[in-house]
Scaffold this active site. Structure first.
Site, PDB file in Angstrom:
ATOM      1  N   GLY A 238      47.650  35.059 -40.939  1.00  0.00           N
ATOM      2  CA  GLY A 238      47.323  35.623 -39.754  1.00  0.00           C
ATOM      3  C   GLY A 238      48.053  36.983 -39.532  1.00  0.00           C
ATOM      4  N   ASP A 257      53.367  33.396 -51.081  1.00  0.00           N
ATOM      5  CA  ASP A 257      53.466  32.210 -50.603  1.00  0.00           C
ATOM      6  C   ASP A 257      53.628  31.182 -51.994  1.00  0.00           C
ATOM      7  OD1 ASP A 257      53.292  31.109 -47.744  1.00  0.00           O
ATOM      8  OD2 ASP A 257      53.126  29.380 -49.085  1.00  0.00           O
ATOM      9  N   CYS A 355      59.046  31.369 -35.455  1.00  0.00           N
ATOM     10  CA  CYS A 355      58.548  30.735 -34.174  1.00  0.00           C
ATOM     11  C   CYS A 355      59.476  29.871 -33.514  1.00  0.00           C
ATOM     12  CB  CYS A 355      57.041  30.387 -34.403  1.00  0.00           C
ATOM     13  SG  CYS A 355      57.026  28.922 -35.575  1.00  0.00           S
TER      14      CYS A 355
END
Length: 404
Positions: A238, A257, A355
């Site tokens: 995103g 990743d 987050c």
């Protein structure tokens, strides 16, 4: 929230999703995917199902307390819990094939007890309340309450293909109502129960569904056309796609990743978005990082974290093994910061993000890193608190490499 009860079929879907999450340990998004795939649900009915399921999970211990069950008993007492949710919200009981009834006197007595217990009222497990109180002090009660609220739906306009005004106008023609967010230039809030992913605007890559707080993290990268940028914990991408739009498709954007399936999903999304400068690379070993030493203008480290800033969107995390995982995650964050920061060139910037709203994952990690790495200096950091902005909770810190 609902103004009339769920239908019988929708009630069964809610119970099936909750069973998969609470008794089989499946993530909520996967449970939705498995139960919604192949069904031709009306968008508003699907929205109602997710609203009820999400609210039950956000305050699971409260609703269980009201009807005198424990979460472990859900597989046998699920209909009682769902009936209790309807009673709490002043709705008639749904018509289900098998339904355990509520003892109204006991419910009323429990409700009065719950009103006097703000921790229970906010649906907060004890471990989380202890952690939040220790980490955030007098800021915690407001955060705890905010994390129990229903999340809003936000979009990020893909500026490789359109601007926000054109997107909102096109969505309006397709039956989706959205409004611009004045303090996040790339964001729009969806205000209708519409099926976003069935729109031609989505199929044409005009937008991604992305929380506004998440968009602020990518904004902090400040990528420019022609730069060499690394998104080193890219996941499904995103923020990678947001950065690609900042770069206007010019320059090199490397998405990395440790899981190939996430990068494969990113390739699909990048193609739809027209983000042609995105290159994916699996992190197979430490050599992958070493080969990029001192090469990047920007490195984004959106590190694995507890996710305690996004609990209203991922409420099932409250009832998982987060307390046991947290020390492991903190060590992993330290390792990623120390190792992956080597990719930043002199004069380049390192952006660390989570987050989470907990300082031990955020500023404390940054301070420890800077103490051991004087070649970096802190430019600025920001706590995006749920109670203050209404977005999901995030943290970001911008650091400059001033020497090798």
């Amino acid at each position: 929230m609902l103004t009339y009860p769920l239908s019988g079929s929708s009630s069964e879907l809610v119970l099936n999703v909750l069973t998969m999450v609470l008794t089989r340990g499946k993530p909520l998004d996967r449970a939705y995917s498995e139960h919604f795939s192949g069904l031709s649900l009306n968008p508003s009915e699907q929205a109602r199902i997710t609203q009820v399921t999400g609210d039950i999970l956000r305050r699971l211990n409260l609703y269980c307390f009201l009807v005198d069950i424990t979460p472990d008993e859900f597989d046998r007492q699920g209909s009682k819990l769902l009936n209790g949710w309807h009673v709490f919200h002043g709705l008639d009981l749904p018509k289900m094939q098998y339904s355990l009834q509520i003892e109204q006197a006991s419910f009323d007595a429990n409700l009065e007890k719950a009103k006097a217990d703000p921790v229970l009222w906010d649906g907060c497990p004890e471990w989380l309340n202890e952690l939040g109180q220790a980490q955030l002090g007098d800021k915690w009660p407001a955060e705890r309450a905010a994390l129990a609220e229903q999340p809003k739906r936000y979009l990020r306009v893909n500026e490789l293909k359109c601007d926000r005004e054109k997107l909102i106008a096109r969505l309006e023609r397709e039956g989706v109502t959205a409004i611009a967010l004045p303090d996040v230039s790339s964001a729009a809030e969806v205000t209708s129960d519409s099926a976003l992913f069935r729109t031609d605007a989505f199929k044409d890559g005009w937008f991604e569904q992305q929380d506004a707080g998440s968009q602020l993290v990518a904004d902090a990268v400040g990528a420019k056309p022609g730069m060499r940028v690394v998104d080193a914990c890219a996941g499904a991408g995103g923020k990678t796609l947001h950065i690609a739009a900042q770069m206007q498709g010019k320059g090199r954007l490397l998405a990395m990743d440790v899981e190939q399936w996430k990068l494969d999903n990113l390739k699909t999304r990048a193609k739809r978005a027209g983000a042609h400068n995105v290159e994916t690379r699996i992190i197979a070993s430490s050599k992958t990082i070493k080969r990029l030493k001192l090469t990047a203008d920007r490195v984004l480290l959106d590190v694995p974290c507890s996710g305690l800033g996004v609990l209203k969107r991922n409420p099932d995390s409250k009832w998982r093994d987060t307390p046991e995982r947290l020390p492991v995650l903190i060590e992993l964050q330290k390792h990623i910061l120390q190792s992956y920061s080597r990719m930043v060139k002199v004069g380049g910037m390192l952006i660390y993000a989570t987050c989470s709203i907990m300082p031990e994952e955020n500023r404390q990690q940054v301070d420890a890193f800077l103490a051991e790495n004087p070649q970096f200096t802190l430019l600025e950091d920001e706590n995006i608190l749920v109670s203050e902005r209404g977005f999901d909770g995030f943290y970001l810190a911008k650091m400059e490499r001033i020497a090798e």
